[in-house]
Design a protein around this motif. Structure first.
Motif, mmCIF file in Angstrom:
data_model
loop_
_atom_site.group_PDB
_atom_site.id
_atom_site.type_symbol
_atom_site.label_atom_id
_atom_site.label_comp_id
_atom_site.label_asym_id
_atom_site.label_seq_id
_atom_site.Cartn_x
_atom_site.Cartn_y
_atom_site.Cartn_z
ATOM 1 N N VAL A 150 0.863 -1.183 0.000
ATOM 2 C CA VAL A 150 0.000 0.000 0.000
ATOM 3 C C VAL A 150 0.902 1.236 0.000
ATOM 4 O O VAL A 150 1.301 1.724 1.051
ATOM 5 N N THR A 151 1.225 1.709 -1.170
ATOM 6 C CA THR A 151 2.119 2.858 -1.313
ATOM 7 C C THR A 151 1.308 4.151 -1.396
ATOM 8 O O THR A 151 0.112 4.139 -1.707
ATOM 9 N N TRP A 152 1.965 5.272 -1.146
ATOM 10 C CA TRP A 152 1.273 6.551 -1.245
ATOM 11 C C TRP A 152 0.923 6.890 -2.684
ATOM 12 O O TRP A 152 -0.049 7.603 -2.956
ATOM 13 N N ASN A 153 1.694 6.390 -3.621
ATOM 14 C CA ASN A 153 1.348 6.588 -5.017
ATOM 15 C C ASN A 153 0.029 5.886 -5.343
ATOM 16 O O ASN A 153 -0.837 6.437 -6.038
ATOM 17 N N LEU A 154 -0.132 4.659 -4.826
ATOM 18 C CA LEU A 154 -1.387 3.930 -5.007
ATOM 19 C C LEU A 154 -2.551 4.692 -4.386
ATOM 20 O O LEU A 154 -3.608 4.853 -5.013
ATOM 21 N N ILE A 155 -2.364 5.174 -3.166
ATOM 22 C CA ILE A 155 -3.440 5.873 -2.467
ATOM 23 C C ILE A 155 -3.791 7.178 -3.162
ATOM 24 O O ILE A 155 -4.972 7.558 -3.241
ATOM 25 N N ARG A 156 -2.809 7.876 -3.707
ATOM 26 C CA ARG A 156 -3.099 9.105 -4.450
ATOM 27 C C ARG A 156 -3.982 8.815 -5.659
ATOM 28 O O ARG A 156 -4.919 9.558 -5.964
ATOM 29 N N GLN A 157 -3.687 7.703 -6.352
ATOM 30 C CA GLN A 157 -4.503 7.323 -7.500
ATOM 31 C C GLN A 157 -5.932 7.017 -7.069
ATOM 32 O O GLN A 157 -6.902 7.423 -7.729
ATOM 33 N N LYS A 158 -6.073 6.288 -5.956
ATOM 34 C CA LYS A 158 -7.406 5.950 -5.463
ATOM 35 C C LYS A 158 -8.160 7.203 -5.027
ATOM 36 O O LYS A 158 -9.362 7.340 -5.277
ATOM 37 N N TRP A 159 -7.452 8.103 -4.375
ATOM 38 C CA TRP A 159 -8.089 9.332 -3.903
ATOM 39 C C TRP A 159 -8.614 10.153 -5.070
ATOM 40 O O TRP A 159 -9.717 10.703 -5.014
ATOM 41 N N ARG A 160 -7.836 10.239 -6.147
ATOM 42 C CA ARG A 160 -8.286 10.994 -7.328
ATOM 43 C C ARG A 160 -9.591 10.420 -7.874
ATOM 44 O O ARG A 160 -10.466 11.157 -8.322
ATOM 45 N N THR A 161 -9.710 9.106 -7.840
ATOM 46 C CA THR A 161 -10.946 8.467 -8.306
ATOM 47 C C THR A 161 -12.145 8.923 -7.480
ATOM 48 O O THR A 161 -13.231 9.168 -8.018
ATOM 49 N N THR A 162 -11.954 9.048 -6.173
ATOM 50 C CA THR A 162 -13.065 9.426 -5.288
ATOM 51 C C THR A 162 -13.474 10.879 -5.464
ATOM 52 O O THR A 162 -14.574 11.253 -5.039
ATOM 53 N N GLN A 163 -12.623 11.703 -6.066
ATOM 54 C CA GLN A 163 -12.899 13.139 -6.165
ATOM 55 C C GLN A 163 -13.603 13.529 -7.462
ATOM 56 O O GLN A 163 -13.816 14.719 -7.709
ATOM 57 N N ARG A 164 -13.966 12.576 -8.277
ATOM 58 C CA ARG A 164 -14.688 12.904 -9.507
ATOM 59 C C ARG A 164 -16.090 13.435 -9.177
ATOM 60 O O ARG A 164 -16.693 13.052 -8.176
#
Length: 302
Positions: free
Chosen positions: A195-209
Motif C-alpha cells: 500500500v504505497t502513497w502513489n497507489l493511495i493518491r490514484q485511489k483518492w483521485r478516483t473518489t474526487q470525480r
C-alpha cells in the motif's frame, strides 16, 4: 458539469457504451485489449472502484485473449448521475452491456460485489456466460458487514450523504488519503507494504470525480447488495449452476468476509483456488491469480 472523455486505464482502446435507465441517458466507459476469444473483466464495487484495478490481469490475459474491462455506472470514468442506485440498475446494465458487446456466451472474471450480479444472470434463460471466475466474492456492503443489519440507519445515512453540503463533507472525511490507506491495509491488500502513497493518491483521485459520492454511499450502506442474506446468495449456487464456476479466496481476507466465502467453498460445487491476498487480490497479486485460473480458463476456451 461535463464529463471528460475516458482515457486508457489498462492500456487498451477506450470505448463508450450509451445506455438508458428510466429515460436517463448515461455513458459507460470500457476498454478493449488484445485479440482472441473475449473475456469480460468486472471490477469490485467500492468507493475507489475503477477498471484500472484489473490492469494486471488484463495485461497477462491479453497475450492470448481479448479482454474487455468496464467501469460500473457511478464509478471510475462512467457517468455518475444523481439517481437511486439499486441492484436493479446494475443487473439491467450488465445484461444489456453483455448482449450488446458479445454475440455468444463469454468468460467473465468478477471481483467483489460483481459476483452477485454475474451469478444472477446465470439463473436467467440462456445465460451469457461460458465460464465464471469469482474473485473474493462478497454480497454484503461494508457497514452491514462491520456493524450488523441496521438497514433503517444505513438508508438514513445514504440520504444524508446525498445532501449537497453535509453529505459532501461526510464523503470528504471518508475518502481522505490516510483513511483510504488504513482501509487498504486492513481489508483490501494482504501485505501492507504494497500500500504505497502513489497507489493511495490514484485511489483518492478516483473518489474526487464529480458526483462520485452517490454510488459510493449506496455501496457502503449495503444498498447495492445483490441479495439480502446468505441463504439468497447460496441459492445462486444450489442446485449446480449451468456454467462452471471457480472462486479465488485470499488467505488474508478479513474474517467476516472470509467466513462467507468458506461457506460457498464447503457447501457448494464451486471450484476453489486459494492464494495470497485479501479483498483486492486481483489488483495486488495479478500474476498469482492468473496462474491459478489459467488452467481452468484454457480448458473452457480451447
Amino acid at each position: 458539469m461535463s464529463r471528460s472523455t475516458p482515457t486508457p486505464a489498462i492500456g487498451g482502446a477506450v470505448g463508450e457504451y450509451h445506455w438508458n435507465w428510466k429515460k436517463k441517458s448515461v455513458t459507460i466507459a470500457y476498454e478493449v485489449m488484445g485479440e482472441g476469444k473475449p473475456i469480460l473483466l468486472l471490477p469490485a464495487l467500492s468507493s475507489v472502484s475503477t477498471r484500472a484495478e484489473m490492469r494486471g490481469i488484463a495485461e497477462r490475459l491479453a497475450e492470448r485473449y481479448q479482454v474487455v474491462a468496464i467501469d460500473w455506472l457511478g464509478f471510475g470514468e462512467s457517468s455518475r448521475p444523481f439517481l437511486n442506485y439499486t441492484p436493479a440498475v446494475y443487473r439491467s446494465l450488465l445484461r444489456d452491456f453483455v448482449r450488446s458487446m458479445f454475440s455468444e456466451p463469454v468468460v467473465v472474471i468478477a471481483a467483489g460485489h460483481s459476483a452477485g450480479y454475474v451469478m444472477d444472470l446465470t439463473r436467467q434463460p440462456n445465460p451469457p456466460w461460458s465460464w465464471v471466475a469469482l474473485v473474493s466474492p462478497t454480497w454484503r456492503g461494508p457497514l452491514p458487514t462491520a456493524f450488523g443489519e441496521h438497514r433503517w440507519f444505513y438508508k438514513l445515512l445514504k440520504v444524508i450523504v446525498r445532501l449537497p453540503l453535509i453529505g459532501q463533507f461526510l464523503y470528504f472525511l471518508n475518502t481522505l488519503p490516510p483513511f483510504l490507506a488504513l482501509m487498504y491495509r486492513r481489508h483490501v491488500y494482504g501485505n501492507g507494504k504494497n500500500v504505497t502513497w502513489n497507489l493511495i493518491r490514484q485511489k483518492w483521485r478516483t473518489t474526487q470525480r464529480w458526483g462520485a459520492r452517490h454510488a459510493s454511499a449506496a455501496f457502503v450502506t449495503g444498498t447495492l447488495d445483490p441479495v439480502k442474506n446468505r441463504s439468497e446468495f447460496m441459492d445462486y449456487f444450489q442446485p449446480l449452476p449451468p456454467v462452471p464456476v471457480l472462486m479465488a479466496i485470499g488467505e488474508q481476507t478479513p474474517p467476516k468476509s472470509r467466513a462467507e466465502m468458506e461457506v460457498l467453498a464447503h457447501f457448494t460445487a464451486v471450484q476453489v483456488y486459494r492464494m495470497p491476498g485479501s479483498l483486492g487480490l486481483h489488483e495486488e497479486y495479478p500474476e498469482e491469480l492468473i496462474e491459478g485460473i489459467l488452467p481452468f480458463l484454457n480448458k473452457y476456451l480451447s
